[in-house]
Write a protein that holds these residues in place. Structure first.
Motif, mmCIF file in Angstrom:
data_model
loop_
_atom_site.group_PDB
_atom_site.id
_atom_site.type_symbol
_atom_site.label_atom_id
_atom_site.label_comp_id
_atom_site.label_asym_id
_atom_site.label_seq_id
_atom_site.Cartn_x
_atom_site.Cartn_y
_atom_site.Cartn_z
ATOM 1 N N ALA A 140 1.758 1.023 0.304
ATOM 2 C CA ALA A 140 2.574 0.636 -0.852
ATOM 3 C C ALA A 140 3.071 1.862 -1.604
ATOM 4 O O ALA A 140 4.181 1.863 -2.154
ATOM 5 N N GLN B 164 6.214 0.589 1.356
ATOM 6 C CA GLN B 164 6.075 -0.624 2.153
ATOM 7 C C GLN B 164 5.379 -1.718 1.351
ATOM 8 O O GLN B 164 4.396 -1.459 0.647
ATOM 9 N N ASN B 165 5.870 -2.955 1.476
ATOM 10 C CA ASN B 165 5.232 -4.081 0.803
ATOM 11 C C ASN B 165 3.855 -4.335 1.412
ATOM 12 O O ASN B 165 3.649 -4.152 2.620
ATOM 13 N N ARG C 238 12.136 4.501 -3.568
ATOM 14 C CA ARG C 238 11.375 3.559 -2.747
ATOM 15 C C ARG C 238 10.692 2.547 -3.672
ATOM 16 O O ARG C 238 10.069 2.925 -4.659
ATOM 17 N N ALA D 225 8.121 -0.833 -3.647
ATOM 18 C CA ALA D 225 7.182 -1.654 -2.883
ATOM 19 C C ALA D 225 6.475 -2.635 -3.801
ATOM 20 O O ALA D 225 6.234 -2.343 -4.975
ATOM 21 N N SER E 1 6.185 -7.111 5.270
ATOM 22 C CA SER E 1 4.980 -6.795 4.513
ATOM 23 C C SER E 1 3.824 -6.504 5.466
ATOM 24 O O SER E 1 3.740 -7.077 6.555
ATOM 25 N N ASN F 213 11.098 0.223 1.867
ATOM 26 C CA ASN F 213 12.180 -0.322 1.042
ATOM 27 C C ASN F 213 12.800 0.800 0.211
ATOM 28 O O ASN F 213 12.238 1.199 -0.816
#
Length: 396
Positions: free
Chosen positions: A11, A15-16, A159, A161, A231, A269
């Motif tokens: 995260a 990234q989720n 970014r 998350a 995710s 993201n």
């Protein structure tokens, strides 16, 4: 460290991530997530890890926001502001689900985050049953939005998350809990949402391309991206070793077996605004031009590729020249049209003026003729007739 730390670390990289516990009531789900002061759970340990990493990464700017909600009898309540109840779910442009109007303060340090979580936990719905003195009567979802930007990145890319830490209410049987009235209604809603979750997991594990019933409950809708999308997800299943709960334990293990077959695709993201995008593309173009100069200087032997690149550049230049010529012609045409419109307006105005003058002149002539006729009539009535002279009867 085995179940949660890697997802929390991801995260921080954009990234989720989602971590949630699943199991029957009184099997240790809340203890796994929250823990105690002597033995902290995933949530306090994760919060500490996040802000320790933020302090360590001095070359990166971070911004952390937090929201804390519960799903109680299929109604969403803001645990940081208990006055907000029956809140609505919305979908953003990226396909993610969020709670409209939820309280989402910025978090500066680990202690502030822990204080907010403690406040929210006190507002959570709990109740006593035959199996648990403080049974969770709702699903709770703590969502941390972590934004980060590398200070050395000239593009300005950010970014973003989402880290979801979910404590599910446990499935329960009325024969074991002896629930009645409100507790019975709560248990029915909990079991219904957990059944929907199991159905979603079952369809995803079978690889079915048919409709996945995410919208059948608010829990699965909020976890849609975590269950089958962008995710990294960790599901911790808790069980009890009591013989009387062997059937529920078997059901939990089957759920875990199905969930292990689901494969998500987590991506970083990265968000760019228009100006940042232009800067990033400009940097890429400059790098390509450097490579082109290197190629033209004989660094590569593939002359055909060089010629194709140069021809493409020439065509781009020709296209730019034609575009400029087109713009000039369009400007000239627009100027001519403007002149024609002005001339048309002048002619219309002149035509209108001439018509008015002619009408006025005709009216003046009619009045003059009428006045002359009336005067002639009046003169004839007042003047006596003159006798005609007699002709001579003799001839000389």
């Amino acid at each position: 460290e085995r179940c949660a730390q890697s997802i929390i670390a991801s995260a921080l990289e954009g990234q989720n991530g989602t971590i949630f516990v699943y199991g029957q009531t009184s099997s240790g789900k809340t203890h796994t997530m929250q823990g105690t002061e002597q033995s902290p759970g995933i949530v306090p340990l994760g919060i500490t890890y996040i802000f320790d990493e933020i302090k360590r990464r001095s070359q990166v700017d971070f911004l952390v926001r937090a929201s804390y909600v519960e799903i109680y009898n299929e109604n969403i309540k803001d645990l940081l502001n208990p006055k907000k109840t029956d809140m609505k779910l919305h979908t953003n442009t990226k396909g993610g689900c969020f709670v409209g109007g939820v309280t989402e303060p910025m978090i500066a340090n680990a202690q502030q985050a822990k204080d907010l979580i403690s406040t929210g936990t006190k507002n959570r719905s709990v109740g006593q049953t035959q199996m648990n003195a403080e049974s969770s009567r709702s699903h709770s979802l703590l969502r941390l939005v972590i934004e980060s930007r590398d200070k050395s990145d000239a593009s300005g890319a950010v970014r973003i998350a989402e880290l979801n830490l979910v404590d599910l209410a446990g499935s329960e049987r009325q024969s074991h809990t002896q629930a009645t009235g409100t507790r019975l209604k709560e248990g029915a809603n909990i079991n219904k949402s957990l059944l929907t979750l199991s159905n979603v997991i079952a369809k995803l594990s079978e690889g079915e391309k048919a409709h996945i019933p995410y919208r059948d409950s608010k829990l699965t809708r909020m976890l849609e991206r975590a269950l089958g999308g962008n995710s990294r997800t960790s599901i911790i299943c808790t069980v009890t070793n009591a013989v009387m709960h062997a059937e529920e334990t078997l059901s939990t293990l089957k759920f875990a077996t199905r969930a292990k077959t689901i494969k998500n695709t987590a991506e970083v993201n990265e968000v760019l605004d228009d100006q940042a995008m232009l800067r990033k593309y400009k940097k890429e173009i400059d790098n390509l031009k450097k490579k082109l100069r290197y190629t033209s200087a004989g660094g590569e032997k593939d002359l055909e590729i060089c010629n194709m690149i140069n021809q493409m550049q020439a065509l781009q230049d020709e296209n730019a020249a034609l575009e400029n010529e087109k713009q000039e012609l369009m400007g000239a045409v627009a100027h001519k049209e403007s002149q024609m419109n002005k001339l048309t307006d002048i002619m219309i105005s002149a035509g209108a003026s001439m018509s008015m003058d002619e009408a006025a002149q005709a009216q003046a002539r009619a009045l003059a003729l009428a006045w002359a006729a009336a005067r002639a009539t009046a003169t004839a009535k007042t003047t006596p007739a003159m006798p005609r002279p007699a002709l001579a009867n003799t001839m000389l």
